[in-house]
Design a protein around this motif. Structure first.
Motif, PDB file in Angstrom:
ATOM      1  N   ILE A  15      20.676  31.663  72.621  1.00 32.72           N
ATOM      2  CA  ILE A  15      20.312  33.005  72.299  1.00 32.72           C
ATOM      3  C   ILE A  15      21.485  33.923  71.845  1.00 32.72           C
ATOM      4  O   ILE A  15      22.466  33.847  72.103  1.00 32.72           O
ATOM      5  CB  ILE A  15      19.894  33.636  74.003  1.00 32.72           C
ATOM      6  N   TRP A  16      21.191  35.035  70.876  1.00 31.85           N
ATOM      7  CA  TRP A  16      22.066  35.904  70.289  1.00 31.85           C
ATOM      8  C   TRP A  16      21.033  37.306  70.619  1.00 31.85           C
ATOM      9  O   TRP A  16      19.998  37.520  69.994  1.00 31.85           O
ATOM     10  CB  TRP A  16      22.562  35.749  69.145  1.00 31.85           C
ATOM     11  N   VAL A  17      21.776  38.291  71.150  1.00 30.98           N
ATOM     12  CA  VAL A  17      20.918  39.701  71.307  1.00 30.98           C
ATOM     13  C   VAL A  17      22.191  40.780  71.543  1.00 30.98           C
ATOM     14  O   VAL A  17      23.148  40.575  72.065  1.00 30.98           O
ATOM     15  CB  VAL A  17      20.170  39.501  72.724  1.00 30.98           C
ATOM     16  N   ALA A  18      21.819  41.812  70.961  1.00 31.27           N
ATOM     17  CA  ALA A  18      22.663  43.106  71.016  1.00 31.27           C
ATOM     18  C   ALA A  18      21.799  44.561  70.701  1.00 31.27           C
ATOM     19  O   ALA A  18      20.839  44.269  69.956  1.00 31.27           O
ATOM     20  CB  ALA A  18      23.840  43.197  70.021  1.00 31.27           C
ATOM     21  N   HIS A  19      22.058  45.461  71.720  1.00 30.30           N
ATOM     22  CA  HIS A  19      21.372  46.757  71.437  1.00 30.30           C
ATOM     23  C   HIS A  19      22.343  47.585  71.005  1.00 30.30           C
ATOM     24  O   HIS A  19      23.591  47.837  71.697  1.00 30.30           O
ATOM     25  CB  HIS A  19      20.779  47.197  72.771  1.00 30.30           C
ATOM     26  N   ARG A  20      22.301  48.691  69.988  1.00 27.29           N
ATOM     27  CA  ARG A  20      23.297  49.663  69.741  1.00 27.29           C
ATOM     28  C   ARG A  20      23.174  50.891  70.632  1.00 27.29           C
ATOM     29  O   ARG A  20      22.012  51.179  71.213  1.00 27.29           O
ATOM     30  CB  ARG A  20      22.830  50.107  68.271  1.00 27.29           C
ATOM     31  N   VAL A  21      24.071  51.425  70.611  1.00 27.63           N
ATOM     32  CA  VAL A  21      24.396  52.755  71.235  1.00 27.63           C
ATOM     33  C   VAL A  21      25.130  53.719  70.045  1.00 27.63           C
ATOM     34  O   VAL A  21      25.554  53.202  69.264  1.00 27.63           O
ATOM     35  CB  VAL A  21      25.086  52.538  72.476  1.00 27.63           C
ATOM     36  N   GLY A  22      24.830  55.164  70.339  1.00 25.38           N
ATOM     37  CA  GLY A  22      25.466  56.145  69.406  1.00 25.38           C
ATOM     38  C   GLY A  22      24.297  56.476  68.727  1.00 25.38           C
ATOM     39  O   GLY A  22      23.122  56.293  68.841  1.00 25.38           O
ATOM     40  N   PRO A  23      24.637  57.403  67.647  1.00 21.84           N
ATOM     41  CA  PRO A  23      23.721  57.955  66.704  1.00 21.84           C
ATOM     42  C   PRO A  23      23.258  56.845  65.666  1.00 21.84           C
ATOM     43  O   PRO A  23      23.931  55.976  65.169  1.00 21.84           O
ATOM     44  CB  PRO A  23      24.540  59.031  65.969  1.00 21.84           C
ATOM     45  N   LEU A  24      21.764  56.829  65.459  1.00 18.36           N
ATOM     46  CA  LEU A  24      21.316  55.906  64.455  1.00 18.36           C
ATOM     47  C   LEU A  24      20.408  56.829  63.812  1.00 18.36           C
ATOM     48  O   LEU A  24      19.961  57.725  64.019  1.00 18.36           O
ATOM     49  CB  LEU A  24      20.620  54.945  65.179  1.00 18.36           C
ATOM     50  N   ALA A  25      20.280  56.193  62.346  1.00 21.21           N
ATOM     51  CA  ALA A  25      19.501  56.941  61.352  1.00 21.21           C
ATOM     52  C   ALA A  25      18.413  56.206  61.272  1.00 21.21           C
ATOM     53  O   ALA A  25      18.306  55.049  61.640  1.00 21.21           O
ATOM     54  CB  ALA A  25      20.090  56.990  59.928  1.00 21.21           C
ATOM     55  N   ILE A  26      17.145  56.806  60.370  1.00 24.02           N
ATOM     56  CA  ILE A  26      16.025  56.030  60.134  1.00 24.02           C
ATOM     57  C   ILE A  26      16.403  54.768  59.377  1.00 24.02           C
ATOM     58  O   ILE A  26      17.252  54.841  58.395  1.00 24.02           O
ATOM     59  CB  ILE A  26      15.022  56.781  59.316  1.00 24.02           C
ATOM     60  N   GLY A  27      15.741  53.488  60.030  1.00 23.94           N
ATOM     61  CA  GLY A  27      16.426  52.418  59.255  1.00 23.94           C
ATOM     62  C   GLY A  27      17.183  51.564  59.858  1.00 23.94           C
ATOM     63  O   GLY A  27      17.423  50.405  59.554  1.00 23.94           O
ATOM     64  N   ASP A  28      17.928  52.213  60.648  1.00 23.58           N
ATOM     65  CA  ASP A  28      19.002  51.319  61.477  1.00 23.58           C
ATOM     66  C   ASP A  28      18.655  50.450  62.504  1.00 23.58           C
ATOM     67  O   ASP A  28      17.498  50.579  62.895  1.00 23.58           O
ATOM     68  CB  ASP A  28      20.137  52.375  61.945  1.00 23.58           C
ATOM     69  N   GLN A  29      19.254  49.226  62.755  1.00 26.65           N
ATOM     70  CA  GLN A  29      18.862  48.267  63.473  1.00 26.65           C
ATOM     71  C   GLN A  29      19.316  48.824  65.145  1.00 26.65           C
ATOM     72  O   GLN A  29      20.534  48.892  65.142  1.00 26.65           O
ATOM     73  CB  GLN A  29      19.370  47.164  63.331  1.00 26.65           C
ATOM     74  N   ALA A  30      18.277  48.917  65.913  1.00 21.17           N
ATOM     75  CA  ALA A  30      18.702  49.392  67.340  1.00 21.17           C
ATOM     76  C   ALA A  30      18.777  48.118  67.966  1.00 21.17           C
ATOM     77  O   ALA A  30      19.603  48.044  69.188  1.00 21.17           O
ATOM     78  CB  ALA A  30      17.353  50.434  67.587  1.00 21.17           C
ATOM     79  N   LEU A  31      17.943  47.202  68.178  1.00 22.64           N
ATOM     80  CA  LEU A  31      17.914  45.888  69.173  1.00 22.64           C
ATOM     81  C   LEU A  31      17.597  45.024  68.054  1.00 22.64           C
ATOM     82  O   LEU A  31      16.643  44.904  67.288  1.00 22.64           O
ATOM     83  CB  LEU A  31      17.061  45.932  70.078  1.00 22.64           C
TER      84      LEU A  31
END
Length: 145
Positions: A80-96
């Motif tokens: 398993i590899w998993v990560a969730h972003r935090v902070g400001p994100l733009a349209i098209g960015d990977q969040a999870l």
């Protein structure tokens, strides 16, 4: 392989990519790698989204690791590899971003689906959406589908 393995589980404030997730679970044992990318979209509930920002409780890193370990324990022989972003994100960015490697595709698909569902359900991360009409909406942990 007799148990699942968590090779990476984190909350990240820098960009995450499917390529790094897939590379993280790569192994001669794995005949299948299944990935998931939660991408910031330009709409929600019939409204146009301009951008969004994710905030996490200080326990989020520990919780995402616990979730990954629980899925690894349920599905024998996976990576398993998993990560969730935090902070400001733009349209098209990977969040999870998640990837699961397994000997066979069925197990990889099941484990990846279970992983994403449990991350969304348990990890204390909140999304603040900024709409093009100037309004703002918060979506709490566990409320997103």
């Amino acid at each position: 392989m007799t148990t699942g393995e968590v090779v990476h589980a984190a909350v990240a404030d820098t960009p995450i990519t499917p390529e790094e997730a897939h590379a993280g679970v790569d192994s001669p044992y794995c005949g299948a790698v299944v990935g998931f990318s939660g991408v910031v979209r330009d709409h929600d509930g019939g409204r146009d989204v301009r951008s969004l920002s994710y905030s996490a409780h200080p326990s989020a890193g520990r919780v995402i690791r616990e979730v990954a370990e629980e899925i690894a324990a349920r599905h024998d022989g996976i990576r398993i590899w998993v990560a969730h972003r935090v902070g400001p994100l733009a349209i098209g960015d990977q969040a999870l971003v998640a990837a699961v490697g397994a000997a066979h595709r069925g197990e990889a698909f099941r484990a990846c689906s279970d992983l994403v569902d449990l991350v969304k359900e348990r990890v204390p991360i909140w999304k603040e959406q900024f709409f093009t009409d100037g309004s703002v909406e918060w979506v709490g942990a566990g409320a997103e589908q």
